[in-house]
Design a protein around this motif. Sequence first.
Motif, PDB file in Angstrom:
ATOM      1  N   THR A  33       0.788  -1.234   0.000  1.00  0.00           N
ATOM      2  CA  THR A  33       0.000   0.000   0.000  1.00  0.00           C
ATOM      3  C   THR A  33       0.819   1.282   0.000  1.00  0.00           C
ATOM      4  O   THR A  33       0.320   2.325  -0.440  1.00  0.00           O
ATOM      5  CB  THR A  33      -0.937   0.035   1.221  1.00  0.00           C
ATOM      6  N   GLN A  34       2.054   1.245   0.492  1.00  0.00           N
ATOM      7  CA  GLN A  34       2.782   2.506   0.610  1.00  0.00           C
ATOM      8  C   GLN A  34       3.250   3.015  -0.756  1.00  0.00           C
ATOM      9  O   GLN A  34       3.687   2.248  -1.613  1.00  0.00           O
ATOM     10  CB  GLN A  34       3.965   2.362   1.576  1.00  0.00           C
TER      11      GLN A  34
ATOM     12  N   GLY B 243      11.450   6.974   1.045  1.00  0.00           N
ATOM     13  CA  GLY B 243      11.509   5.531   0.885  1.00  0.00           C
ATOM     14  C   GLY B 243      12.646   5.097  -0.016  1.00  0.00           C
ATOM     15  O   GLY B 243      13.328   4.102   0.260  1.00  0.00           O
ATOM     16  N   ARG B 244      12.862   5.839  -1.092  1.00  0.00           N
ATOM     17  CA  ARG B 244      13.962   5.523  -2.008  1.00  0.00           C
ATOM     18  C   ARG B 244      15.308   5.652  -1.304  1.00  0.00           C
ATOM     19  O   ARG B 244      16.192   4.795  -1.462  1.00  0.00           O
ATOM     20  CB  ARG B 244      13.916   6.447  -3.223  1.00  0.00           C
ATOM     21  N   GLU B 245      15.475   6.690  -0.487  1.00  0.00           N
ATOM     22  CA  GLU B 245      16.732   6.882   0.222  1.00  0.00           C
ATOM     23  C   GLU B 245      16.946   5.803   1.281  1.00  0.00           C
ATOM     24  O   GLU B 245      18.060   5.292   1.460  1.00  0.00           O
ATOM     25  CB  GLU B 245      16.752   8.264   0.878  1.00  0.00           C
ATOM     26  N   SER B 246      15.874   5.444   1.985  1.00  0.00           N
ATOM     27  CA  SER B 246      15.971   4.384   2.985  1.00  0.00           C
ATOM     28  C   SER B 246      16.345   3.063   2.326  1.00  0.00           C
ATOM     29  O   SER B 246      17.169   2.299   2.856  1.00  0.00           O
ATOM     30  CB  SER B 246      14.650   4.248   3.731  1.00  0.00           C
ATOM     31  N   LEU B 247      15.761   2.781   1.183  1.00  0.00           N
ATOM     32  CA  LEU B 247      16.074   1.554   0.449  1.00  0.00           C
ATOM     33  C   LEU B 247      17.527   1.564  -0.015  1.00  0.00           C
ATOM     34  O   LEU B 247      18.233   0.548   0.097  1.00  0.00           O
ATOM     35  CB  LEU B 247      15.140   1.421  -0.749  1.00  0.00           C
ATOM     36  N   ARG B 248      17.986   2.697  -0.549  1.00  0.00           N
ATOM     37  CA  ARG B 248      19.372   2.803  -1.001  1.00  0.00           C
ATOM     38  C   ARG B 248      20.340   2.536   0.145  1.00  0.00           C
ATOM     39  O   ARG B 248      21.317   1.791  -0.007  1.00  0.00           O
ATOM     40  CB  ARG B 248      19.631   4.196  -1.589  1.00  0.00           C
ATOM     41  N   THR B 249      20.074   3.132   1.303  1.00  0.00           N
ATOM     42  CA  THR B 249      20.937   2.920   2.469  1.00  0.00           C
ATOM     43  C   THR B 249      20.923   1.463   2.901  1.00  0.00           C
ATOM     44  O   THR B 249      21.973   0.876   3.220  1.00  0.00           O
ATOM     45  CB  THR B 249      20.483   3.819   3.627  1.00  0.00           C
ATOM     46  N   TYR B 250      19.749   0.866   2.929  1.00  0.00           N
ATOM     47  CA  TYR B 250      19.591  -0.533   3.352  1.00  0.00           C
ATOM     48  C   TYR B 250      20.395  -1.463   2.451  1.00  0.00           C
ATOM     49  O   TYR B 250      21.156  -2.321   2.928  1.00  0.00           O
ATOM     50  CB  TYR B 250      18.104  -0.896   3.317  1.00  0.00           C
TER      51      TYR B 250
ATOM     52  N   GLN C 204       8.735  -7.884  -0.898  1.00  0.00           N
ATOM     53  CA  GLN C 204       7.743  -7.357   0.042  1.00  0.00           C
ATOM     54  C   GLN C 204       8.368  -7.115   1.408  1.00  0.00           C
ATOM     55  O   GLN C 204       8.081  -6.103   2.062  1.00  0.00           O
ATOM     56  CB  GLN C 204       6.555  -8.314   0.153  1.00  0.00           C
ATOM     57  N   TYR C 205       9.214  -8.020   1.840  1.00  0.00           N
ATOM     58  CA  TYR C 205       9.886  -7.844   3.126  1.00  0.00           C
ATOM     59  C   TYR C 205      10.754  -6.593   3.111  1.00  0.00           C
ATOM     60  O   TYR C 205      10.694  -5.767   4.032  1.00  0.00           O
ATOM     61  CB  TYR C 205      10.742  -9.076   3.428  1.00  0.00           C
ATOM     62  N   ILE C 206      11.549  -6.412   2.068  1.00  0.00           N
ATOM     63  CA  ILE C 206      12.447  -5.261   1.981  1.00  0.00           C
ATOM     64  C   ILE C 206      11.641  -3.965   1.910  1.00  0.00           C
ATOM     65  O   ILE C 206      11.973  -2.962   2.561  1.00  0.00           O
ATOM     66  CB  ILE C 206      13.383  -5.397   0.773  1.00  0.00           C
ATOM     67  N   ALA C 207      10.562  -3.977   1.128  1.00  0.00           N
ATOM     68  CA  ALA C 207       9.724  -2.787   1.036  1.00  0.00           C
ATOM     69  C   ALA C 207       9.106  -2.457   2.388  1.00  0.00           C
ATOM     70  O   ALA C 207       9.081  -1.294   2.815  1.00  0.00           O
ATOM     71  CB  ALA C 207       8.635  -2.995  -0.010  1.00  0.00           C
ATOM     72  N   GLY C 208       8.612  -3.467   3.088  1.00  0.00           N
ATOM     73  CA  GLY C 208       8.002  -3.223   4.388  1.00  0.00           C
ATOM     74  C   GLY C 208       8.989  -2.705   5.415  1.00  0.00           C
ATOM     75  O   GLY C 208       8.664  -1.827   6.216  1.00  0.00           O
ATOM     76  N   VAL C 209      10.200  -3.218   5.389  1.00  0.00           N
ATOM     77  CA  VAL C 209      11.224  -2.810   6.358  1.00  0.00           C
ATOM     78  C   VAL C 209      11.740  -1.408   6.078  1.00  0.00           C
ATOM     79  O   VAL C 209      11.978  -0.622   7.002  1.00  0.00           O
ATOM     80  CB  VAL C 209      12.389  -3.829   6.349  1.00  0.00           C
TER      81      VAL C 209
ATOM     82  N   GLY D  11      10.289   1.020   4.005  1.00  0.00           N
ATOM     83  CA  GLY D  11       9.322   2.070   3.704  1.00  0.00           C
ATOM     84  C   GLY D  11       9.278   2.433   2.234  1.00  0.00           C
ATOM     85  O   GLY D  11       8.583   3.368   1.838  1.00  0.00           O
ATOM     86  N   ALA D  12      10.017   1.708   1.410  1.00  0.00           N
ATOM     87  CA  ALA D  12       9.995   1.945  -0.034  1.00  0.00           C
ATOM     88  C   ALA D  12       8.785   1.251  -0.648  1.00  0.00           C
ATOM     89  O   ALA D  12       8.171   0.373  -0.048  1.00  0.00           O
ATOM     90  CB  ALA D  12      11.284   1.431  -0.671  1.00  0.00           C
ATOM     91  N   SER D  13       8.454   1.640  -1.861  1.00  0.00           N
ATOM     92  CA  SER D  13       7.366   0.980  -2.574  1.00  0.00           C
ATOM     93  C   SER D  13       7.911  -0.243  -3.311  1.00  0.00           C
ATOM     94  O   SER D  13       9.125  -0.372  -3.529  1.00  0.00           O
ATOM     95  CB  SER D  13       6.724   1.937  -3.580  1.00  0.00           C
TER      96      SER D  13
END
Length: 204
Positions: free
Chosen positions: A35-36, A42-49, A74-79, A81-83
């Motif tokens: 849903t997010q 979210g993109r920055e959080s994903l990049r850092t992760y 789905q797990y990575i997106a949920g953790v 905050g990325a779509s």
Amino acid sequence: MGPLLVWALRLVDDLADDIIAAHEETVRLTQAALTQPSTPEGRESLRTYLTEHLMARRPLPSTRQNGKTALARQYIAGVTGASLKQVALAYRDRGLGALVTADPGPCPLDVAVTGQIAGRPWRSRIDYTETSELLRHLITAVFIVCAYLTGARTQEVLAMRSGCCPDPEGGQGRHVMRIQLEDVDTPSTTRTSWTTISTTSRIC
């Protein structure tokens, strides 16, 4: 039957809280992923992760899809905050497919493990990919305990709903378990509006 009942009771009494908490966290992460929206945060959080995992040479979270190892999107997106779209783009742009296939990693849930076996935690963590199986084991254990200790028929146990067996009043140790017969697969000639089962068991 003895060992089976003992382990079913142990699963219900000692491990159920961990399994339910893990299931709820899995549902939360999955719903968030579905849903997010795509956002710069979210993109920055994903990049850092992803960068932290790659720099530390930690395996990327993975799952099994159609018999093959795949990125746990789905797990990575949920953790993070990325779509899901942002995760898919990162997967393509960074060429993560080969990394995941060569070195698949776990999907640990941020859930405390409190259950113990023989005085030790029954596991170090619960994984996102295994909560459905653990929940099925717990449901099976609950069915065994309810059926064995109450003497209820299969249809009656399957028709039980939360709250049908409240704590006894007045400390008498007597439970009245009310089951709606529209949920029970029995011949119409034997149905009544309610079936009442009395039992001294505290598990239902």
